[in-house]
Enzyme design. Structure first.
Site, PDB file in Angstrom:
ATOM      1  N   SER A 117       2.006  -0.054  23.094  1.00 21.72           N
ATOM      2  CA  SER A 117       3.264  -0.772  22.841  1.00 21.72           C
ATOM      3  C   SER A 117       3.856  -1.260  24.155  1.00 21.72           C
ATOM      4  CB  SER A 117       4.281   0.147  22.166  1.00 21.72           C
ATOM      5  OG  SER A 117       5.534  -0.496  22.091  1.00 21.72           O
ATOM      6  N   TYR A 145       7.953   8.570  21.266  1.00 22.56           N
ATOM      7  CA  TYR A 145       7.100   7.410  20.952  1.00 22.56           C
ATOM      8  C   TYR A 145       6.613   6.720  22.233  1.00 22.56           C
ATOM      9  CZ  TYR A 145       5.671   2.846  19.227  1.00 22.56           C
ATOM     10  OH  TYR A 145       4.949   1.702  18.961  1.00 22.56           O
TER      11      TYR A 145
HETATM   12  N1  LIG Z   1       5.918  -3.432  14.803  1.00 20.92           N
HETATM   13  C1  LIG Z   1       6.181  -3.331  16.087  1.00 20.92           C
HETATM   14  O1  LIG Z   1       7.199  -3.847  16.574  1.00 20.92           O
HETATM   15  C2  LIG Z   1       5.227  -2.613  17.007  1.00 20.92           C
HETATM   16  C3  LIG Z   1       5.388  -2.785  18.398  1.00 20.92           C
HETATM   17  C4  LIG Z   1       4.526  -2.133  19.256  1.00 20.92           C
HETATM   18  C5  LIG Z   1       3.514  -1.328  18.752  1.00 20.92           C
HETATM   19  N2  LIG Z   1       3.394  -1.165  17.414  1.00 20.92           N
HETATM   20  C6  LIG Z   1       2.309  -0.298  16.947  1.00 20.92           C
HETATM   21  O2  LIG Z   1       1.476  -1.030  16.060  1.00 20.92           O
HETATM   22  C7  LIG Z   1       0.900  -0.134  15.112  1.00 20.92           C
HETATM   23  C8  LIG Z   1       1.164  -0.662  13.711  1.00 20.92           C
HETATM   24  O3  LIG Z   1       2.557  -0.772  13.536  1.00 20.92           O
HETATM   25  P1  LIG Z   1       3.236  -1.532  12.304  1.00 20.92           P
HETATM   26  O4  LIG Z   1       4.492  -2.098  12.816  1.00 20.92           O
HETATM   27  O5  LIG Z   1       2.248  -2.377  11.614  1.00 20.92           O
HETATM   28  O6  LIG Z   1       3.617  -0.256  11.404  1.00 20.92           O
HETATM   29  P2  LIG Z   1       3.707  -0.056   9.842  1.00 20.92           P
HETATM   30  O7  LIG Z   1       4.644   1.101   9.684  1.00 20.92           O
HETATM   31  O8  LIG Z   1       3.993  -1.321   9.112  1.00 20.92           O
HETATM   32  O9  LIG Z   1       2.217   0.409   9.478  1.00 20.92           O
HETATM   33  C9  LIG Z   1       1.682   1.570  10.027  1.00 20.92           C
HETATM   34  C10 LIG Z   1       0.507   2.009   9.160  1.00 20.92           C
HETATM   35  O10 LIG Z   1      -0.042   3.201   9.750  1.00 20.92           O
HETATM   36  C11 LIG Z   1      -0.299   4.126   8.704  1.00 20.92           C
HETATM   37  N3  LIG Z   1      -0.280   5.503   9.211  1.00 20.92           N
HETATM   38  C12 LIG Z   1       0.777   6.207   9.674  1.00 20.92           C
HETATM   39  N4  LIG Z   1       0.417   7.448   9.968  1.00 20.92           N
HETATM   40  C13 LIG Z   1      -0.907   7.558   9.681  1.00 20.92           C
HETATM   41  C14 LIG Z   1      -1.845   8.609   9.753  1.00 20.92           C
HETATM   42  N5  LIG Z   1      -1.490   9.844  10.153  1.00 20.92           N
HETATM   43  N6  LIG Z   1      -3.117   8.364   9.382  1.00 20.92           N
HETATM   44  C15 LIG Z   1      -3.486   7.131   8.944  1.00 20.92           C
HETATM   45  N7  LIG Z   1      -2.641   6.081   8.847  1.00 20.92           N
HETATM   46  C16 LIG Z   1      -1.359   6.314   9.203  1.00 20.92           C
HETATM   47  C17 LIG Z   1       0.824   3.896   7.698  1.00 20.92           C
HETATM   48  O11 LIG Z   1       0.505   4.429   6.417  1.00 20.92           O
HETATM   49  C18 LIG Z   1       0.945   2.372   7.719  1.00 20.92           C
HETATM   50  O12 LIG Z   1       0.096   1.747   6.780  1.00 20.92           O
HETATM   51  C19 LIG Z   1       1.503   1.240  15.387  1.00 20.92           C
HETATM   52  O13 LIG Z   1       0.623   1.985  16.197  1.00 20.92           O
HETATM   53  C20 LIG Z   1       2.766   0.913  16.154  1.00 20.92           C
HETATM   54  O14 LIG Z   1       3.183   1.963  16.993  1.00 20.92           O
HETATM   55  C21 LIG Z   1       4.221  -1.788  16.521  1.00 20.92           C
END
Ligand SMILES: NC(=O)c1ccc[n+]([C@@H]2O[C@H](COP(=O)([O-])OP(=O)(O)OC[C@H]3O[C@@H](n4cnc5c(N)ncnc54)[C@H](O)[C@@H]3O)[C@@H](O)[C@H]2O)c1
Length: 250
Positions: free
Chosen positions: A141, A154
């Site tokens: 991130s 986080y």
């Molecule tokens: N959205 C943002 O702004 C952002 C920014 C930087 C990084 N990220 C990273 O991107 C990735 C995806 O984020 P997103 O925004 O799509 O999130 P989201 O919450 O929409 O989706 C996350 C997915 O991960 C799955 N998940 C959670 N815990 C799990 C586990 N223990 N085992 C298997 N699956 C699991 C959830 O069921 C969900 O489908 C994450 O790693 C997040 O930290 C997101």
């Protein structure tokens, strides 16, 4: 996509929704055999995706479940050529001062965001090392370089992911396996959109800080991931591609 072996699995964790689903869609559109690995709804998501995608419900913080998921992927497709470690706890977290985060919540975030990545890399490497090729892309991130307040667990977990990428790249490079990081900025994923209007001000504030002044979509992140897993990125290893619209520059 020459670096991605024929019909072998492209495993994307946390891909039932959000950024992970967009990544799965991009690989599938390139003709890759995708395995969606999520806590729940993996098979439904694979059905929705089409392109012969497979689904396997798994908690990435459980090493035995991860081994079973990777064995399923390899058995069904003949191997594992790409692993995208996207599953993570983020969108369900509430902004909390560092001295009010409970040890239980800290451990939960680390068990998924850090140990989950380790377990998945370990399991995938069992197939990639003998094959002499493979690609791992870890989703960290942009908060790591920003030091975003209110999310110490986080931010620390994603800093660990970026650091793990560098060591993994050195340990696995000799086997033809490249490991890189994509660090998204604030992205309009399903999890973020579920937060509704409460995140609108933040969204607007962040948009104004960007050189490219628009929202980041999950597809923007998917583009960076498929690039890193392709032969176009053949000499990139241990790198961190920050996809935040130019807030962070190097
Ligand atoms: N959205 C943002 O702004 C952002 C920014 C930087 C990084 N990220 C990273 O991107 C990735 C995806 O984020 P997103 O925004 O799509 O999130 P989201 O919450 O929409 O989706 C996350 C997915 O991960 C799955 N998940 C959670 N815990 C799990 C586990 N223990 N085992 C298997 N699956 C699991 C959830 O069921 C969900 O489908 C994450 O790693 C997040 O930290 C997101």
């Amino acid at each position: 996509m020459n670096n991605v072996v024929k019909g072998e699995a492209v495993v994307v964790t946390g891909a039932a929704q959000g950024i992970g689903y967009a990544i799965a869609q991009s690989f599938a559109a390139m003709g890759r055999r995708v395995v969606i690995a999520d806590l729940r709804g993996s098979e439904e998501a694979a059905c929705k995706l089409g392109h012969d995608a497979l689904g396997f419900d798994v908690d990435v913080s459980n090493a035995d479940q991860v081994d079973a998921m990777m064995a399923f992927a390899a058995e069904k497709t003949g191997g594992v050529s790409v692993l995208v470690n996207n599953a993570g706890i983020y969108t369900t977290l509430t902004k909390t001062p560092f001295d009010e985060i409970t040890p239980e919540e800290w451990k939960k975030v680390f068990s998924v965001n850090v140990e989950g990545v380790w377990y998945c890399c370990r399991a995938a490497a069992r197939y990639m090392k003998p094959a002499g090729e493979g690609n791992i892309v870890n989703i960290a991130s942009a908060v790591v370089s920003k030091g975003t307040p209110g999310f110490l667990h986080y931010v620390a977990s994603k800093a660990a992911v970026a650091a793990m990428t560098r060591t993994l790249a050195r340990e696995l490079g000799q086997y033809g396996v490249r490991v890189n990081t994509v660090s998204p900025g604030f992205t309009q994923s399903d999890g973020i959109l579920a937060g509704g209007a409460s995140r609108d001000q933040l969204r607007e504030d962040i948009r104004r800080q960007r050189a490219v002044q628009r929202d980041i979509s999950p597809d923007d992140i998917a583009g960076a991931v498929t690039f890193l897993a392709s032969s176009d990125a053949g000499m990139l290893a241990g790198q961190n591609l920050i996809v935040d619209g130019g807030i962070t520059m190097s």
